[in-house]
Design an enzyme around this catalytic site. Structure first.
Site, PDB file in Angstrom:
ATOM      1  N   GLU A  49      23.747  62.148  31.829  1.00 12.79           N
ATOM      2  CA  GLU A  49      24.780  61.284  31.167  1.00 12.79           C
ATOM      3  C   GLU A  49      25.923  61.942  30.225  1.00 12.79           C
ATOM      4  O   GLU A  49      26.781  61.941  30.186  1.00 12.79           O
ATOM      5  CB  GLU A  49      24.372  60.025  30.606  1.00 12.79           C
ATOM      6  CG  GLU A  49      23.695  59.079  31.513  1.00 12.79           C
ATOM      7  CD  GLU A  49      22.096  59.551  31.976  1.00 12.79           C
ATOM      8  OE1 GLU A  49      21.773  60.418  31.330  1.00 12.79           O
ATOM      9  OE2 GLU A  49      21.743  58.544  32.512  1.00 12.79           O
ATOM     10  N   PHE A 111      13.117  46.364  27.855  1.00 13.93           N
ATOM     11  CA  PHE A 111      12.967  47.658  28.573  1.00 13.93           C
ATOM     12  C   PHE A 111      14.625  48.253  28.576  1.00 13.93           C
ATOM     13  O   PHE A 111      15.373  47.638  29.332  1.00 13.93           O
ATOM     14  CB  PHE A 111      12.556  47.485  29.888  1.00 13.93           C
ATOM     15  CG  PHE A 111      12.303  48.709  30.736  1.00 13.93           C
ATOM     16  CD1 PHE A 111      11.522  49.932  30.330  1.00 13.93           C
ATOM     17  CD2 PHE A 111      13.171  48.723  31.854  1.00 13.93           C
ATOM     18  CE1 PHE A 111      11.577  51.163  31.095  1.00 13.93           C
ATOM     19  CE2 PHE A 111      13.002  50.168  32.682  1.00 13.93           C
ATOM     20  CZ  PHE A 111      12.259  51.181  32.175  1.00 13.93           C
ATOM     21  N   GLN A 112      14.566  49.422  28.205  1.00 12.25           N
ATOM     22  CA  GLN A 112      15.768  50.372  28.471  1.00 12.25           C
ATOM     23  C   GLN A 112      16.941  49.406  27.563  1.00 12.25           C
ATOM     24  O   GLN A 112      18.238  49.544  28.017  1.00 12.25           O
ATOM     25  CB  GLN A 112      16.224  50.646  29.722  1.00 12.25           C
ATOM     26  CG  GLN A 112      15.175  51.325  30.513  1.00 12.25           C
ATOM     27  CD  GLN A 112      15.940  52.218  31.568  1.00 12.25           C
ATOM     28  OE1 GLN A 112      16.535  51.788  32.487  1.00 12.25           O
ATOM     29  NE2 GLN A 112      15.487  53.717  31.835  1.00 12.25           N
ATOM     30  N   LYS A 161      23.716  43.211  32.266  1.00  8.41           N
ATOM     31  CA  LYS A 161      23.622  43.142  33.710  1.00  8.41           C
ATOM     32  C   LYS A 161      23.949  41.844  34.215  1.00  8.41           C
ATOM     33  O   LYS A 161      24.526  41.924  35.420  1.00  8.41           O
ATOM     34  CB  LYS A 161      22.079  43.584  34.102  1.00  8.41           C
ATOM     35  CG  LYS A 161      21.632  43.738  35.610  1.00  8.41           C
ATOM     36  CD  LYS A 161      20.499  44.115  35.854  1.00  8.41           C
ATOM     37  CE  LYS A 161      20.101  44.460  37.257  1.00  8.41           C
ATOM     38  NZ  LYS A 161      18.981  44.962  37.835  1.00  8.41           N
ATOM     39  N   MET A 470      26.639  82.923  16.663  1.00  5.25           N
ATOM     40  CA  MET A 470      27.092  82.541  15.451  1.00  5.25           C
ATOM     41  C   MET A 470      26.300  82.453  14.322  1.00  5.25           C
ATOM     42  O   MET A 470      26.357  82.558  13.379  1.00  5.25           O
ATOM     43  CB  MET A 470      28.245  81.402  15.535  1.00  5.25           C
ATOM     44  CG  MET A 470      28.872  81.284  14.619  1.00  5.25           C
ATOM     45  SD  MET A 470      30.100  82.554  14.220  1.00  5.25           S
ATOM     46  CE  MET A 470      31.482  82.055  15.205  1.00  5.25           C
TER      47      MET A 470
END
Length: 557
Positions: A49, A111-112, A161, A470
């Site tokens: 993602e 969940f999630q 959802k 760096m």
């Protein structure tokens, strides 16, 4: 006509002219993906993602159109947070659609589930949690309007959802009415007149151009202002491309790794015309010593930037292109070369950007110079972050706006490669080079699969010094050479890694091999190319203003 939330979303995206979406499916967005399966919108399946967000960001930067990405809820959404913050810091218009658990499960540690609107509140221009399908089309309309007007930025639309499954009558609003959100349409004529008088009276003026010039499409007006009044132009990292680097009035970049002559010019000027720039600390150094002799004119579309870091004697809030157009109407043409321009020329001859050449070791600056030559300075350059980014900024001769794609504000390692994928999709005819470090590239190298799947001929030039370069440089300069955990010589064989994904892998270990492998890479048109340049491990980026130092206090170069 009744439609589901998912159908409404897709229809809204079509009406906003969206042609491509970058994303990664998951449980909370399956209904949307089911509609996408039938929709006439291209979807690019990334492998992470974060890659989707950066790819949408790169697409937006090179096309000027908003980038769109989709993630699922919870970890899918949080994986995109770095990409959202990157776009926010660099004022990139991005629409991020995140799936969410059903409305009835919000706040129950489902969940999630993640509170993505809460998480992204400080790093978005605005965000929405849509709890009613009846609100969805209005929200999408507003999101695109907010993302693309005024100072652009990312907008998150969080979609539970069950909202994507619910139905309602579809109506797409034609206009937007947002209380408290105003887009400035006019310019204060008195302030523009004051600025014109200050410029006409100045003996040692300097233009300091930032990314706002690129966003506004004001590069032609900038060019005209510089030439008409014979004003030297320095740019920020984000402003590269707004003014041709090879132009006689160009000073290149200023600040921590800017040119000596740019830093000297800003330190000695009597009038600093800041255009679409925000005076970040990498530019100003010690703020008390920044442009100490100058009357400051600050032009910016965002009133919050005026006076935030450096006080402006003449502030002008407005779209950069509009302001410059008004300003040019009030300025006459400067007759011939001025003593100030002659002084600038002398500094440029005395303190050119340079590095020690080698017949045995590949110098990273040489690689960038050769990329510029082989592409005639006309490629889209994306960068990772660190030494590779600064060498690209210093040694590639940018000719056009929207050809430098880099994470200037957040400094996101892992940005350049997925951004290059988005840039190549947005500009399929362009040559796209990602100038990378071996550390940065490994942060999103999984997107090789994306580039191979979509047959994108992105070239990745890895300046491989087997260090977090760096970090190593700062450890050398400021920590007594104690290289604490910056050696990353335990790394993959990048040629084999490329081949494992189905890409082309090339390597150069000597200076005389640099040009041939670049020409080989340019000949590849149907897949990505990874070029492993084994460069001098100890090369540093110079000149360098020590952190907290003044611009005239430079090390090296």
């Amino acid at each position: 006509m009744k439609m589901t939330g998912a159908q409404i979303l897709i229809e809204c995206l079509k009406r906003e002219g969206v042609e491509v979406i970058f994303g990664y499916p998951g449980g909370a967005v399956l209904t949307i993906y089911d509609e996408l399966y039938r929709a006439d919108i291209k979807h690019v399946l990334t492998r992470h993602e974060q890659g989707a967000a950066h790819a949408a960001d790169g697409y937006a930067r090179v096309t000027g159109r908003p980038g769109v990405c989709i993630t699922t809820s919870g970890p899918g959404a949080t994986n995109a947070v770095t990409g959202i913050a990157t776009a926010y810091m660099d004022s990139v218009p991005l629409i991020v659609i995140t799936g969410q658990v059903a409305v009835g499960f919000l706040g129950r540690d489902s969940f999630q589930e993640a509170d993505i609107t809460g998480i992204t509140l400080p790093i978005t221009k605005h965000n929405y949690l849509v709890k009613r399908v009846e609100d969805l089309s209005r929200v999408v309309k507003e999101a695109f309007y907010i993302a693309t007007t005024g100072r652009p930025g990312p907008v998150v639309i969080d979609l539970p959802k069950d909202v994507t499954n619910q139905e309602c009558e579809f109506n797409y609003p034609e206009t937007v009415n947002l209380r408290g959100y105003r887009v400035l349409k006019s310019v204060n004529a008195l302030q523009v007149t004051q600025a014109a008088r200050a410029i006409m009276a100045a003996e040692r003026p300097v233009i300091y151009a930032g990314g706002g010039v690129v966003i506004s499409g004001a590069h032609q007006e900038l060019w005209e202002l510089a030439e008409r009044r014979q004003i030297p132009v320095t740019t920020t990292l984000m402003g590269l491309g707004a003014f041709p680097t090879a132009h006689p009035l160009s000073l290149g970049m200023l600040g921590m790794h800017g040119t000596r002559y740019a830093n000297y010019a800003v330190s000695d000027c009597d009038c600093l015309i800041a255009i679409g720039a925000r005076f970040d600390d990498r530019v100003t150094g010690r703020i008390e010593d920044f442009a100490p002799k100058a009357q400051v004119i600050h032009i910016d579309v965002d009133p919050a930037e005026i006076g935030k870091n450096v006080s402006a004697h003449i502030p002008i809030v407005g779209d950069v292109k509009q302001v410059l157009t008004e300003l040019l109407r009030r300025l006459d043409t400067c007759a011939g070369e001025t003593p100030w321009v002659r002084q600038i020329k002398e500094w440029k001859e005395t303190y050119p950007l340079t590095y020690e050449r080698s017949g045995e070791l590949i110098k990273p600056q040489y690689v960038v110079e050769q990329i510029c030559e082989v592409t005639n300075g006309e490629a889209i350059i994306t960068t990772e972050v660190g030494q590779n980014q600064m060498w690209a900024a210093q040694y590639y001769k940018f000719k056009q706006p929207r050809t430098m794609v880099t994470s200037g504000g957040l400094g996101t390692m892992g940005f350049g490669f997925p951004a290059a994928i988005g840039a190549q999709i947005g500009c399929p005819e362009a040559v796209v080079f990602d100038i990378a470090g071996d550390g940065s590239f490994q942060m999103n190298s999984q997107e090789l699969a994306t580039a191979v799947e979509y047959k994108l001929p992105v070239k990745v030039a890895i300046l491989n010094n087997q260090y977090l370069g760096m970090v190593r440089q700062w450890q050398e300069f400021f920590y007594g050479g104690r290289y604490s955990y910056s050696d990353i010589s335990c790394a993959p064989d990048f040629v084999k890694l490329a081949e494992a994904y189905g890409a082309v892998g090339l390597r150069a270990t000597r200076p005389d091999e640099v040009r041939p492998v670049l020409e080989q890479a340019m000949a590849v048109k149907d897949r990505p190319v990874i070029i492993d340049f084994v460069v001098d491990r100890t090369e540093n980026v110079c000149p360098m203003v020590p952190p907290g130092g003044s611009l005239t206090n430079m090390m090296g170069g």
